[in-house]
Scaffold this active site. Sequence first.
Site, short mmCIF file in Angstrom:
data_model
loop_
_atom_site.label_atom_id
_atom_site.label_comp_id
_atom_site.label_asym_id
_atom_site.label_seq_id
_atom_site.Cartn_x
_atom_site.Cartn_y
_atom_site.Cartn_z
N HIS A 35 -6.55 -2.93 5.13
CA HIS A 35 -5.73 -2.11 4.24
C HIS A 35 -6.23 -0.67 4.13
CE1 HIS A 35 -2.59 -2.20 1.14
NE2 HIS A 35 -3.37 -1.51 0.33
N SER A 93 0.79 1.36 0.80
CA SER A 93 0.60 0.38 -0.26
C SER A 93 1.57 0.64 -1.42
CB SER A 93 -0.86 0.38 -0.70
OG SER A 93 -1.16 -0.75 -1.50
N ASP A 96 -5.36 -7.62 6.57
CA ASP A 96 -5.25 -7.01 5.24
C ASP A 96 -5.45 -8.08 4.17
OD1 ASP A 96 -4.27 -5.81 2.84
OD2 ASP A 96 -3.02 -4.45 4.02
#
Length: 277
Positions: free
Chosen positions: A255, A146, A222
């Site tokens: 995620h 991320s 995600d």
Amino acid sequence: MQQVSTTRSFGGEQQVWRHDSAATGTPMTFAIYIPDHEAGAKLPVLWWLSGLTCTHENAMTKGHYQQACAEHGIAFICPDTSPRGEDVPDDETYDFGQGAGFYVNATQDPWAKHFHMRRYVEEELPALVAEHFPLDMERQAITGHSMGGHGALTVSLRNQGRFRSTGAFSPIVSPLNCPWGEKALGGYLGDDRSAWREYDACALIEEGARLDHLRVEQGMADDFLVEQLKTHLLAEACEKAGMEADIRLHDGYDHSFFFISTFIADHIAWHAEHLKA
């Protein structure tokens, strides 16, 4: 340096260390996994840069990288994501301030005093670990998740040739074009968007930076994919530049660290191929 802890794991030592940082002006903590090795041997290094709200600990306890690193004989290093402490400025939101350093050198007050995570991960911490651990700094790779995927991509693009391979899980590929980036880069660097470009992977590629071995893992379930991550922008930038990129799209995965831990062993094995002498 002060050792905080050491724990036996998969025929190696999972350690945590703390030291005073000149880059941030604060104590900093990092995790390092050192697999068992022959006396005098030096190990290749895989860096992991973590995401928003994370410390050194999240990947260490949830990422499940230790077994794969032991099998391939790779040291694995997890820095913290920002300076911390009572005297360090913070923001009441999760995506700015402590826990959200974005791997930049801040230029705006009050962040400019401590928020120099670029200098920390590019210069200070590599020099420190090279001095204190049995590492082969000629064999380095980098990856992250991320915000940390953004960090891995941009650190590698700015330091071409340092890393034999570059990876990322669910990276923010273009902070210039997403709300997380607008907030963080605007806050740390100011309103001049031209100053943001050195922290944007797509912009760096557009300006001529290249990577020899790039692999991205992205879950297609995600929640942040469309608004924040925008993986397609990286694919388009690489295609336009004629730069090969292995962008792997995984149906049904989100995620979280459940996604990361599912694919981390295969991801490490790919890095290991490039880290071989």
